[in-house]
Scaffold this motif. Structure first.
Motif, PDB file in Angstrom:
ATOM      1  N   LYS A 186    -140.382 -43.334  20.792  1.00 11.39           N
ATOM      2  CA  LYS A 186    -139.314 -42.971  21.711  1.00 11.39           C
ATOM      3  C   LYS A 186    -137.995 -42.737  20.953  1.00 11.39           C
ATOM      4  O   LYS A 186    -137.330 -41.902  21.282  1.00 11.39           O
ATOM      5  N   ASN A 187    -137.776 -43.786  20.278  1.00 13.48           N
ATOM      6  CA  ASN A 187    -136.412 -43.867  19.697  1.00 13.48           C
ATOM      7  C   ASN A 187    -136.244 -42.761  18.602  1.00 13.48           C
ATOM      8  O   ASN A 187    -135.276 -42.136  18.516  1.00 13.48           O
ATOM      9  N   SER A 216    -143.896 -49.383  22.125  1.00 12.18           N
ATOM     10  CA  SER A 216    -143.582 -48.202  23.022  1.00 12.18           C
ATOM     11  C   SER A 216    -142.273 -47.374  22.525  1.00 12.18           C
ATOM     12  O   SER A 216    -142.090 -46.255  22.335  1.00 12.18           O
ATOM     13  N   LEU A 217    -141.313 -48.402  21.846  1.00  9.54           N
ATOM     14  CA  LEU A 217    -139.954 -47.595  21.689  1.00  9.54           C
ATOM     15  C   LEU A 217    -139.928 -47.157  20.186  1.00  9.54           C
ATOM     16  O   LEU A 217    -138.994 -46.343  19.972  1.00  9.54           O
ATOM     17  N   VAL A 245    -134.391 -53.131  21.593  1.00 12.61           N
ATOM     18  CA  VAL A 245    -135.617 -53.796  21.963  1.00 12.61           C
ATOM     19  C   VAL A 245    -135.237 -55.114  22.573  1.00 12.61           C
ATOM     20  O   VAL A 245    -135.759 -55.422  23.732  1.00 12.61           O
ATOM     21  N   ILE A 290    -132.624 -47.076  22.043  1.00 12.36           N
ATOM     22  CA  ILE A 290    -132.812 -48.164  23.055  1.00 12.36           C
ATOM     23  C   ILE A 290    -133.068 -49.218  22.295  1.00 12.36           C
ATOM     24  O   ILE A 290    -133.914 -49.482  21.284  1.00 12.36           O
ATOM     25  N   THR A 292    -134.009 -54.706  26.038  1.00 11.26           N
ATOM     26  CA  THR A 292    -134.843 -54.502  27.131  1.00 11.26           C
ATOM     27  C   THR A 292    -135.910 -55.542  27.196  1.00 11.26           C
ATOM     28  O   THR A 292    -136.071 -55.929  28.449  1.00 11.26           O
ATOM     29  N   TYR A 329    -136.139 -47.516  29.586  1.00 15.16           N
ATOM     30  CA  TYR A 329    -136.437 -46.459  28.652  1.00 15.16           C
ATOM     31  C   TYR A 329    -137.120 -45.395  29.448  1.00 15.16           C
ATOM     32  O   TYR A 329    -137.393 -44.149  29.136  1.00 15.16           O
ATOM     33  N   VAL A 340    -143.212 -53.735  24.028  1.00 13.82           N
ATOM     34  CA  VAL A 340    -141.864 -52.973  24.045  1.00 13.82           C
ATOM     35  C   VAL A 340    -141.701 -52.291  22.470  1.00 13.82           C
ATOM     36  O   VAL A 340    -140.971 -51.036  22.710  1.00 13.82           O
ATOM     37  N   GLU A 341    -141.739 -53.121  21.576  1.00 15.58           N
ATOM     38  CA  GLU A 341    -141.595 -52.509  20.297  1.00 15.58           C
ATOM     39  C   GLU A 341    -142.494 -51.250  19.918  1.00 15.58           C
ATOM     40  O   GLU A 341    -141.921 -50.349  19.449  1.00 15.58           O
TER      41      GLU A 341
END
Length: 435
Positions: free
Chosen positions: A167-168, A163-164, A182, A180, A185, A108, A160-161
């Protein structure tokens, strides 16, 4: 024992790969301490040319242990593409060690990098789109993923959760892009972690122990001084510290263990991407330098912007890094010129129409952006210098050019590159303290 830092003294592409390989003959460890696969180093051995991005240049030497330090952001997929490419050519990469504290470039990060640059318009930085900036941003925002996180699935998923989440929303609502996933990824990163496991180590401890044993360690910077996020031409910079101070923070080795700081400079100067460049040549001279010097990016293939040597930049690099030595590269490219300009200072026009001369780097970035070079001319030479191995055997005009660059840079020139091959080098002073 010797801790040696090697940095670019200009805007990058100075020939650090060749210099690292040269010194690598005498060191036991070569450690990258910053950047990611946006860096590009070319090492030429005989008829073989190796383009390296993430891997330290010392990996070509079978007697060196190559290290990727904690200050590097690692795209694991790219790393293995590079490893597999070298192994297919007979280079053993099994000794490579990668810091368990280094941050990774997740898929991502590449998406965010490309999308934001595409929509930046006139504010674009000239990023390579490799995800380096977004990975460092996550590191500073404390939502980054370290390599050791790849071995704890529950922690990895939480990171990851987190961070996204933001961003998502940005991708979907602002840029009209697909969100993106999770799970996808996390699965991919776990698989990459298992592949990487044999190379992972506490590299800070490894390097300190090597120095304590009296072994030589070379710290290799990616990019260069003028791209440093603190000391470069902000905001047209990279997202890390390629200056000498970054060698300590990016490797876990303290400053008292550094004995030499070597800057690498071209005999002219180049830049890739956006940003001010006082000596840039937008004419036939610039085209000539580009073709003679084969100035195209190792990572991107982009043509590099070319200009005459800027001694203001070199004096600044000597100051910021505390340079003890300079390796001057690509001197042979200038062969055939009748006269060679050297930028010795800048002229900047003020708002009221008056002019100010700057003999040192302006701290005001607006002043630097307006800077016009003040040149002095040196007579050129026409002789082939690629087979010369002693400074005294160079043409007199070549010697005088090098001596003038040394004087203007406030630092001795200890080695001179006279051609692309590994042995096209003149050693003037030893680069190792004990020699």
């Amino acid at each position: 024992m010797a801790g040696i830092v090697l940095v670019g003294a200009q805007w990058g592409d100075e020939g650090k790969g060749k210099a690292t390989d040269l010194i690598g003959e005498k060191v036991h460890y070569v450690a990258r301490f910053n950047g990611g696969n946006n860096a590009g180093h070319t090492v030429v051995v005989g008829d073989e040319s190796y383009a390296l991005h993430l891997l330290p240049s010392g990996i070509i030497n079978e007697n060196v242990t190559p290290v990727i330090g904690n200050g590097v952001v690692v795209d694991v997929e790219v790393l293995f593409q590079e490893i597999e490419g070298l192994e297919a050519r007979g280079i053993d990469c099994s000794k490579l060690r990668v810091s368990d504290s280094a941050h990774i470039i997740a898929p991502y990060h590449r998406v965010i990098d490309k999308v934001t640059e595409r929509y930046a318009g006139k504010r674009k930085i000239g990023t390579t789109g490799r995800g380096i900036g977004p990975a460092y941003a996550d590191k500073i925002n404390r939502v980054g993923i370290r390599i050791h996180d790849l071995y704890t699935p529950e922690i990895l998923r939480d990171k990851v959760e987190a961070s996204l989440h933001q961003k998502n929303q940005m991708l979907v609502k602002l840029y009209n892009q697909r969100a993106i996933d999770v799970d996808e990824t996390v699965t991919k990163l776990l698989d990459l972690g298992e592949k990487l496991r044999p190379y992972v180590a506490n590299t800070g401890l490894l390097l300190n122990q090597a120095l304590d044993r009296g072994e030589n360690v070379l710290f290799e910077g990616g990019q260069a001084t003028m791209l440093d996020v603190d000391h470069g031409t902000y905001p047209y910079v990279t997202s890390s510290n390629p200056t000498a101070g970054g060698a300590c923070t990016g490797s876990g080795v303290g400053p008292t263990k550094i004995d030499r700081v070597i800057g690498v400079s071209k005999a002219y100067i180049t830049r890739v991407g956006e940003g001010p460049f006082p000596t840039e040549l937008l004419n036939d001279d610039g085209d000539w330098l580009r073709e003679q010097g084969h100035e195209y990016g190792v990572t991107t293939g982009r043509p590099r912007r070319c200009g005459w040597f800027d001694s203001v930049v070199n004096r600044y690099a000597a100051q910021v890094n505390g340079l003890t030595d300079i390796v001057l590269t690509k001197l042979d490219v200038l062969t055939g010129l009748e006269s060679i300009p050297i930028c010795v200072a800048y002229d900047v026009e003020n708002a009221d129409g008056t002019h100010t001369r700057y003999d040192e780097m302006p701290t005001d970035q607006d002043a630097f952006a307006k800077a016009k070079p003040i040149y002095e001319e040196m007579p050129g030479w026409s002789e082939d210098i690629s087979q010369v191995h002693n400074f005294e055997d160079l043409p007199v005009n070549t010697q005088n050019y090098v001596k003038r660059l040394e004087e203007l840079s406030n630092c001795r020139i200890s080695a001179i590159g006279t051609g692309p091959q590994r042995d096209h080098i003149i050693s003037v002073h030893s680069l190792l303290p004990e020699e």
